[in-house]
Design a protein around this motif. Structure first.
Motif, short mmCIF file in Angstrom:
data_model
loop_
_atom_site.label_atom_id
_atom_site.label_comp_id
_atom_site.label_asym_id
_atom_site.label_seq_id
_atom_site.Cartn_x
_atom_site.Cartn_y
_atom_site.Cartn_z
N THR A 1 -3.28 6.78 -3.30
CA THR A 1 -2.89 5.51 -2.69
C THR A 1 -3.19 4.34 -3.63
O THR A 1 -4.28 4.25 -4.20
CB THR A 1 -3.63 5.31 -1.36
N SER B 1 4.90 3.09 1.28
CA SER B 1 5.62 4.33 0.98
C SER B 1 6.27 4.92 2.22
O SER B 1 7.37 5.48 2.15
CB SER B 1 4.69 5.34 0.31
N ASP B 2 5.62 4.77 3.38
CA ASP B 2 6.24 5.26 4.62
C ASP B 2 7.54 4.51 4.90
O ASP B 2 8.53 5.09 5.35
CB ASP B 2 5.28 5.08 5.81
N ASP C 1 -3.01 1.88 5.23
CA ASP C 1 -2.81 2.76 4.09
C ASP C 1 -1.43 3.40 4.13
O ASP C 1 -0.99 3.91 5.16
CB ASP C 1 -3.88 3.87 4.07
N ASN C 2 -0.74 3.34 2.99
CA ASN C 2 0.55 4.01 2.78
C ASN C 2 1.67 3.40 3.63
O ASN C 2 2.73 4.02 3.79
CB ASN C 2 0.43 5.52 3.03
N SER D 1 0.86 -1.18 0.00
CA SER D 1 0.00 0.00 0.00
C SER D 1 0.90 1.22 0.00
O SER D 1 1.60 1.49 0.97
CB SER D 1 -0.92 0.03 1.22
N LEU D 2 0.90 1.95 -1.12
CA LEU D 2 1.81 3.07 -1.26
C LEU D 2 1.09 4.31 -1.76
O LEU D 2 0.08 4.22 -2.46
CB LEU D 2 2.97 2.71 -2.19
N TYR D 3 1.61 5.46 -1.36
CA TYR D 3 1.08 6.74 -1.82
C TYR D 3 1.99 7.26 -2.91
O TYR D 3 3.18 7.50 -2.69
CB TYR D 3 1.00 7.76 -0.69
N GLY E 1 5.10 8.72 -1.11
CA GLY E 1 5.09 9.32 0.22
C GLY E 1 5.37 10.80 0.20
O GLY E 1 5.32 11.48 -0.83
#
Length: 425
Positions: free
Chosen positions: A242, A327-328, A323-324, A232-234, A392
């Motif tokens: 997302t 990417s975090d 979520d995200n 799960s990436l932004y 991110g």
């Protein structure tokens, strides 16, 4: 000269080389629709194709305020005085450093490339391998982009040897300091120093079974694409938002904003391709939004592989991903280029030690590459795996490649230095 002058680039020869024996050259071009403008001996640009210009005594380049297509370069080259380089081709570039491989042209000596342009980002990140220690500054910008000028090219090579001898993963990368004798089809060695610190991508292109690098990423890639794994990436570029999905063991299928579907196949990262980012062209029937998202997500995966954080962003089938989460994890600088136990399976992470050297290594307590404004990383010579993350949140002060994060425009004059060849006396 074509067009009014927008700004200037003052070229400084700080190599310290004996000008009775060696010459520092520059050639350049700006691509316009249907034609090129070429650097001339006065530092302007004309429609007449030109040869290399001797810059032993420096040169001021006048950047014209003209329409361009973004393919604009200054190419720097060092040769013995018995060698006069042929005109630089704007369509067939020098081959992968430092090898004479078709269809490229073999450079007659060590070289490096600087990207610039009217109202464009300026960049010493144009080639994968490190050839010459270029650096530049911009009016009213305190940063030094590129190699720290206090370090000579010889000292940078010595620092690379020291780094690879001490880094946990360095032994696989020692071979990249190219010091072999030159011969037909290879560039001259100036004062006996290395031709280049060769990127793994370029080295493997010629030596695909190179010990220590061949198959370097295989286990990491296989773990990443294990069936049931979740991402799960932004995405902060292309179609922003997302993207989440799972792997079936052969590919990830991710769903983004507006139910946009993106498929990421494991085959794109197989073998040595973890060093060689090469995103495919657009498929028939694929929308621009789909292709742009695919392109950016694959680039983010390649970057995460290089930085050793790929598996930090994965949650196995049995877990719950927020979520995200991905990417975090991929933008957590604290984990970049460290052999930490990754968050997915607690195995020690692999990273690209070549990239780590240019971002993190020091020589006598001096950072090899000019540090970003946040002082978190050296702004390394770029290569296809070394852009600022496109996932991110990414602060401007954490700039990664050796290029401005703004366009250089009217009155923003630049000083570009070809750095010292030997240690300062």
């Amino acid at each position: 000269m074509s067009g009014t002058t927008l700004n200037t680039i003052t070229l400084k020869n700080s190599t310290g080389l004996d000008t009775s024996k060696y010459t520092v050259w520059v050639a350049g071009f700006i691509q316009q629709p249907g034609k090129y403008l070429y650097l001339d001996t006065n530092g302007g640009f004309t429609a007449t194709a030109g040869n290399y210009v001797n810059i032993n005594d420096g040169l001021t380049v006048s950047v014209p305020n003209v329409t361009n297509l973004g393919n604009n370069r200054l190419v720097f080259l060092v040769t013995e005085n018995t060698t006069t380089p042929p005109a630089l081709s704007s369509t067939v570039g020098y081959t992968a450093y430092p090898f004479n491989a078709a269809p490229g042209v073999c450079p007659p000596g060590p070289y490096d490339i600087f990207e610039f342009g009217p109202n464009a980002q300026y960049d010493v990140s144009a080639v994968d391998s490190f050839g010459l220690n270029l650096s530049f500054t911009v009016t009213n910008d305190s940063l030094v982009y590129g190699a720290v000028t206090a370090n000579s090219r010889l000292e940078i090579g010595e620092a690379f040897n020291t780094f690879t001898a001490s880094d946990p993963l360095g032994s696989s990368f020692t071979q990249l300091l190219y010091t072999s004798p030159t011969g037909a089809g290879y560039p001259d060695s100036i004062t006996g120093q290395f031709s280049a610190i060769v990127s793994p991508k370029d080295w493997l292109a010629i030596n695909p079974t190179a010990t220590g690098l061949n198959g370097y990423w295989t286990e990491t890639v296989n773990d990443f694409f294990t069936s049931g794994n979740q991402l799960s990436l932004y995405l902060n570029a292309a179609t922003v938002g997302t993207y989440s999905g799972t792997s079936d063991g052969t590919q990830f299928t991710l769903t983004g904003p507006g139910a946009l579907k993106v498929t990421i196949p494991a085959t794109d990262f197989a073998g040595n391709q973890g060093f060689m980012q090469a995103v495919r062209g657009m498929k028939t029937g694929e929308s621009q939004a789909e292709y742009d998202a695919f392109n950016q997500i694959e680039a983010a995966i390649f970057q995460a592989i290089s930085r050793g954080v790929l598996l930090d962003g994965v949650v196995a089938k049995s877990g719950t991903i927020t979520d995200n989460y991905t990417s975090d994890a991929w933008t957590n600088i604290q984990n970049w280029y460290t052999d930490h136990a990754n968050a997915y399976n607690q195995k020690s992470s692999l990273y690209d030690a070549y990239a780590k050297f240019f971002h993190c290594a020091q020589n006598n307590s001096t950072t090899i590459m000019g540090p970003n404004s946040a002082q978190t990383l050296g702004m390394a010579y770029g290569f296809s795996l070394d852009e600022n993350p496109n996932v991110g949140s990414w602060p401007a002060g954490d700039n990664v490649p050796s290029k401005t994060n703004y366009s250089v425009g009217s009155g923003q004059n630049v000083t570009l230095t070809v750095g010292p060849w030997a240690p300062a006396s």
